[in-house]
Motif scaffolding. Structure first.
Motif, PDB file in Angstrom:
ATOM      1  N   ARG A  87      42.281  97.049  72.915  1.00  0.00           N
ATOM      2  CA  ARG A  87      41.770  97.420  71.605  1.00  0.00           C
ATOM      3  C   ARG A  87      42.921  97.644  70.622  1.00  0.00           C
ATOM      4  O   ARG A  87      42.883  97.182  69.489  1.00  0.00           O
ATOM      5  N   ASN A  88      43.961  98.352  71.091  1.00  0.00           N
ATOM      6  CA  ASN A  88      45.103  98.605  70.212  1.00  0.00           C
ATOM      7  C   ASN A  88      45.769  97.319  69.759  1.00  0.00           C
ATOM      8  O   ASN A  88      46.124  97.167  68.593  1.00  0.00           O
ATOM      9  N   SER A  91      43.739  95.424  67.300  1.00  0.00           N
ATOM     10  CA  SER A  91      43.903  96.072  65.996  1.00  0.00           C
ATOM     11  C   SER A  91      45.223  95.659  65.359  1.00  0.00           C
ATOM     12  O   SER A  91      45.298  95.357  64.163  1.00  0.00           O
ATOM     13  N   ARG A  92      46.266  95.633  66.183  1.00  0.00           N
ATOM     14  CA  ARG A  92      47.586  95.257  65.676  1.00  0.00           C
ATOM     15  C   ARG A  92      47.613  93.801  65.199  1.00  0.00           C
ATOM     16  O   ARG A  92      48.170  93.496  64.141  1.00  0.00           O
ATOM     17  N   ARG A  95      45.362  93.757  61.861  1.00  0.00           N
ATOM     18  CA  ARG A  95      45.755  94.527  60.686  1.00  0.00           C
ATOM     19  C   ARG A  95      47.231  94.485  60.382  1.00  0.00           C
ATOM     20  O   ARG A  95      47.632  94.641  59.245  1.00  0.00           O
ATOM     21  N   SER A  96      48.050  94.322  61.423  1.00  0.00           N
ATOM     22  CA  SER A  96      49.484  94.367  61.191  1.00  0.00           C
ATOM     23  C   SER A  96      50.067  92.948  61.169  1.00  0.00           C
ATOM     24  O   SER A  96      50.827  92.597  60.274  1.00  0.00           O
ATOM     25  N   ALA A 113      36.232  95.639  74.648  1.00  0.00           N
ATOM     26  CA  ALA A 113      36.875  96.720  73.911  1.00  0.00           C
ATOM     27  C   ALA A 113      37.323  96.237  72.537  1.00  0.00           C
ATOM     28  O   ALA A 113      37.384  97.009  71.587  1.00  0.00           O
ATOM     29  N   GLN A 120      34.023  93.749  62.967  1.00  0.00           N
ATOM     30  CA  GLN A 120      34.162  94.451  61.705  1.00  0.00           C
ATOM     31  C   GLN A 120      35.156  93.745  60.797  1.00  0.00           C
ATOM     32  O   GLN A 120      34.941  93.629  59.593  1.00  0.00           O
TER      33      GLN A 120
ATOM     34  N   PRO B  29      46.124 100.513  58.555  1.00  0.00           N
ATOM     35  CA  PRO B  29      45.048 101.076  59.382  1.00  0.00           C
ATOM     36  C   PRO B  29      45.357 101.034  60.874  1.00  0.00           C
ATOM     37  O   PRO B  29      44.899 101.893  61.615  1.00  0.00           O
ATOM     38  N   PHE B  30      46.152 100.062  61.295  1.00  0.00           N
ATOM     39  CA  PHE B  30      46.540 100.011  62.709  1.00  0.00           C
ATOM     40  C   PHE B  30      47.337 101.251  63.093  1.00  0.00           C
ATOM     41  O   PHE B  30      47.148 101.841  64.153  1.00  0.00           O
ATOM     42  N   LEU B  34      46.482 104.229  65.834  1.00  0.00           N
ATOM     43  CA  LEU B  34      47.413 104.655  66.874  1.00  0.00           C
ATOM     44  C   LEU B  34      47.634 106.170  66.798  1.00  0.00           C
ATOM     45  O   LEU B  34      47.613 106.877  67.813  1.00  0.00           O
ATOM     46  N   GLN B  37      44.691 108.081  68.136  1.00  0.00           N
ATOM     47  CA  GLN B  37      44.680 108.049  69.589  1.00  0.00           C
ATOM     48  C   GLN B  37      45.700 109.024  70.164  1.00  0.00           C
ATOM     49  O   GLN B  37      45.415 109.758  71.112  1.00  0.00           O
ATOM     50  N   PRO B 156      35.552 104.394  62.259  1.00  0.00           N
ATOM     51  CA  PRO B 156      36.784 103.890  61.645  1.00  0.00           C
ATOM     52  C   PRO B 156      36.527 102.707  60.701  1.00  0.00           C
ATOM     53  O   PRO B 156      37.416 102.284  59.981  1.00  0.00           O
ATOM     54  N   PHE B 157      35.294 102.198  60.692  1.00  0.00           N
ATOM     55  CA  PHE B 157      35.037 101.004  59.897  1.00  0.00           C
ATOM     56  C   PHE B 157      34.357 101.307  58.561  1.00  0.00           C
ATOM     57  O   PHE B 157      34.086 100.418  57.785  1.00  0.00           O
ATOM     58  N   ASP B 170      39.568 104.837  58.943  1.00  0.00           N
ATOM     59  CA  ASP B 170      40.708 105.091  59.836  1.00  0.00           C
ATOM     60  C   ASP B 170      41.419 106.375  59.467  1.00  0.00           C
ATOM     61  O   ASP B 170      41.756 107.193  60.318  1.00  0.00           O
ATOM     62  N   TYR B 239      37.730 110.675  72.191  1.00  0.00           N
ATOM     63  CA  TYR B 239      38.461 109.422  72.412  1.00  0.00           C
ATOM     64  C   TYR B 239      37.479 108.267  72.605  1.00  0.00           C
ATOM     65  O   TYR B 239      37.633 107.187  72.030  1.00  0.00           O
ATOM     66  N   PHE B 242      35.871 107.361  69.373  1.00  0.00           N
ATOM     67  CA  PHE B 242      36.819 106.688  68.486  1.00  0.00           C
ATOM     68  C   PHE B 242      37.038 105.244  68.922  1.00  0.00           C
ATOM     69  O   PHE B 242      36.997 104.319  68.109  1.00  0.00           O
ATOM     70  N   GLN B 243      37.230 105.053  70.240  1.00  0.00           N
ATOM     71  CA  GLN B 243      37.507 103.707  70.746  1.00  0.00           C
ATOM     72  C   GLN B 243      36.305 102.789  70.589  1.00  0.00           C
ATOM     73  O   GLN B 243      36.449 101.602  70.378  1.00  0.00           O
TER      74      GLN B 243
END
Lengths: 385, 334
Positions: A87-88, A91-92, A95-96, A113, A120, B29-30, B34, B37, B156-157, B170, B239, B242-243
């Motif tokens: 998931r992280n 996201s990275r 978004r990054s 996940a 979204q 937002p990333f 993080l 978390q 978060p959306f 976020d 958690y 959130f996830q």
């Protein structure tokens, strides 16, 4: 001293600026393909060939001039088989790194996940994991390349039925693959009118399954036995099956369709059947098979480049990348909505795993026929018609 | 005593400043995701530190409680239509009860035997989560609905407006997690400076001596075990929400070890220190992800060097170094 440094610095800056200018004229912006795979950890046997395949074909496509005149750039992370890492990294990537499309997700957990994030952010995502839940119900932005375990169950049961075997025993692993496969087999069997008379399980770390097999054998009505499992468990089941001298037809799932399984199971595997990708028998495919050329090319390219045996999991990544490329070409841009629409309308795309016919109701695009039924014959695979 | 309270407030104030100033420096937002978390995991680590750092008891199964909290809240909200807050609270009470029931006999064990027993508890929970497919989705995991308070959903959306300012979901989640962490730290520090906290430290120092002077060691040990399990359960539930998706890896042995490592690396017995431990261990893999194959090697190297040169943990070593410097300059002046 300071002056020389200043002079040097300004020289460097000029050169760099000139270089940047030249670059922006010469090369178009690369198309960024994001990927998160389980390259290490318990699912590395999936992620490792997948990453190798992606790296190799991204290079190859770039040598051939890229896609719509732009080079490809692969941005990948290793989720180590952990869903929250996946998931992280998703996201990275979104978004990054701001990738244009994602091809990845070795396991069902990792894929699922990342799904909420992907849906979204409205970015096309081609998953390389198997379970039915990924594309059923259909999620607008999520596609996948492997067949589901449901199709494997359909294929096996259809083959049994054609041999007149309608009363079977089931033995399955308790891991994710085995338990999901068991559920699907039970559901499909009901629809196809096949009776499951025995239903045994084993855990991934078990070293002997004779007890479960003896129990199934004692039921005289069982005509054939199917094992749905993953890893070393199915190899042990196969050896026990031979040791117990069970003469009834034996089936395995696509989870063990690899040469590694043949090595583990040895001569006990003789005569068993399983559903598999044509990748295991590229040369026995009839010339009329449209997949033959694609499968042969992928196998020889992969083995030449990495000096390692090709695996069906890597082929999922091949199909994922090629579908992404086909969709971008069709859309003529990397506009996310256009690429998604193009992906959904892909018809007759010949891949290694099968021929993909996507539709708004089907984001996998494969049918159970894409599995070939293979039989172990003289320590190798034989295509059964 | 006044000095102690002063120090306690200073730590909390410092943490509050860091938590609320962070959004001024990051906007991606990333990065918020993080940070959220990290804040939630840090909360669980603060709870674990009460057990490890103050009472001197080891738990190698803490991820089990974290996972139980996450799954209880996930199952109740998605399958039974509960709201997130009651699910979180009931889950916390349930996990507390489980911890109490298993903690009473387990905490009679000492040293390795105690670690073994907590290890087993963690494994049993992980096995149950893996096998009860109908409820937990098995190894493939399950989706978790977003967190909601009285019908107000925190996702978060979404977009929110806070005091007239538009903020992203976020950022909203990050601020929420930051406040939760501050409350967790505040509660922990109050507990540490209460009679219970002093009793716990006496257990840490010498269990025999503590019982001789009249401390009911068994009672205090199981009390702190229950409290730290509740911390883990609450943070696990948040958690999960959130996830949005959880797998049994949240209850895995690996994650238990990671939690313990955060405590040890940051500095056992230092509430702010263990938060630093959590930050470092969650951030490192992200920073090192750019090194690809070298990631695990570098990660191991950093941990090893830290343990060799800073055996007390990051914060206590740094604090000790600082105190020494100050003493030297003070000595020089005199």
């Amino acid at each position: 001293m300071l002056k020389t440094m200043m002079r040097r610095a300004s020289k460097v800056a000029t050169v760099a600026a000139a270089g940047l200018l030249a670059m922006s004229v010469q090369a178009a912006d690369p198309i960024r393909i994001g990927s998160f795979l389980s390259v290490t950890g318990p699912a590395s046997f999936l992620g490792d060939p997948e990453l190798k395949t992606l790296e190799m074909y991204v290079d190859k496509i770039n040598e051939d001039g890229g896609v719509i005149g732009r080079p490809l750039e692969l941005v990948h992370y290793d989720d180590a088989g952990n869903a929250s890492n996946a998931r992280n990294f998703a996201s990275r990537l979104i978004r990054s790194d701001r990738v244009d499309i994602i091809v990845g997700g070795s396991t069902t957990g990792a894929t699922m996940a990342a799904v909420p994030m992907v849906e979204q952010a409205k970015i096309p995502f081609i998953s390389l994991a198997g379970a039915v839940v990924i594309t059923t119900p259909v999620k607008k932005w999520v596609f996948k390349t492997p067949q589901s375990d449901r199709m494997a169950a359909e294929r096996v049961l259809a083959d049994m039925k054609s041999r007149g075997l309608t009363k079977i025993g089931l033995i399955s692993g308790t891991g994710g693959f085995g338990s999901s496969g068991r559920e699907q087999t039970l559901a499909v069997a009901k629809e196809m009118g096949i009776e499951i008379l025995a239903d045994e399980t084993y855990s991934g770390s078990d070293t002997d399954m004779t007890a479960q097999l003896t129990s199934i054998r004692s039921n005289k009505d069982v005509q054939a036995i199917l094992n749905f499992g993953f890893g070393q468990g199915p190899a042990i089941v196969t050896r026990n099956y031979a040791q117990l001298g069970i003469k009834r037809p034996f089936y395995q799932s696509h989870g063990v369709a690899s040469d590694g399984f043949l090595e583990l199971a040895g001569s006990s595997a003789e005569g068993l059947r399983l559903p598999a990708s044509p990748l295991l028998v590229p040369d026995s495919l009839p010339d009329s098979d449209p997949q033959k050329a694609v499968v042969q090319a992928y196998k020889s390219d992969y083995e030449a480049r990495w000096n390692a045996k090709v695996s069906t999991f890597g082929a999922y990544a091949y199909d994922g990348l090629m579908l992404a490329v086909a969709a971008i070409e069709k859309a003529g841009s990397t506009d996310k909505a256009a690429v998604r629409d193009a992906l959904e309308s892909i018809q007759g795309h010949v891949g290694v795993t099968g021929t993909f016919n996507m539709s708004p109701d089907d984001h996998n695009g494969l049918t159970a026929d894409s599995f070939r039924i293979l039989e172990v014959h003289n320590g190798g695979w034989k295509l059964v018609n | 005593m006044a000095q102690l309270a002063n120090f306690r407030l200073k730590g909390l104030l410092l943490l509050a400043i860091v938590v609320f100033a962070l959004p001024l420096f990051i906007s991606n937002p990333f990065h918020y995701g993080l940070a959220t978390q990290i804040a939630l995991i840090a909360g669980a680590v603060v709870g674990l530190n009460l057990l490890v750092g103050f009472a001197g008891q080891i738990s190698l199964g803490h991820a089990g409680f974290f996972g139980l909290g996450a799954y209880f809240s996930g199952i109740m909200t998605s399958n039974y239509g509960w709201s997130a807050v009651p699910a979180l609270l009931v889950g916390a009470v349930g996990v507390g009860l489980i911890a109490w029931v298993v903690g009473r006999p387990i905490l009679r064990l000492k040293g390795h035997y105690l670690s073994m027993a907590t290890l087993a508890v963690g494994f049993i929970i992980a096995i149950i989560l893996n096998n009860e497919r109908a409820l937990t989705g098995g190894p493939d995991g399950m989706p978790v609905p977003s967190f909601d308070v009285f019908g107000w959903e925190l996702s978060p959306f979404n977009q929110y407006s806070l005091l007239g300012v538009e903020i992203s979901g976020d950022l909203a989640w990050y601020l929420f997690a930051g406040v939760v962490l501050l409350v967790a730290v505040w509660l922990a520090q109050n507990l540490i400076d209460s009679p219970i906290g002093r009793a716990l430290r006496s257990v840490h120092g010498s269990e025999v001596a503590a019982s001789v002077v009249g401390v009911d060691t068994a009672k205090y040990k199981s009390l702190v075990f229950v409290i730290s399990a509740i911390y883990a359960s609450v943070m696990g539930a948040l958690y999960g929400h959130f996830q949005g998706f959880i797998t049994p890896s949240v209850a895995s042995f690996d994650f238990s070890i990671l939690l313990i490592t955060m405590v040890v690396l940051g500095g056992m017995g230092s509430t702010i220190g263990v938060i630093i431990g959590a930050v470092v261990l969650e951030l490192l893999p992200q920073v090192l992800a750019d090194f690809q194959e070298m990631e695990m090697v570098l990660f191991g190297l950093i941990l090893m060097l830290t343990m060799i040169f800073m055996p007390k943990g990051l914060l206590p070593t740094a604090a000790g170094f600082w105190a020494k410097r100050r003493a030297q300059t003070a000595g020089g002046k005199a």
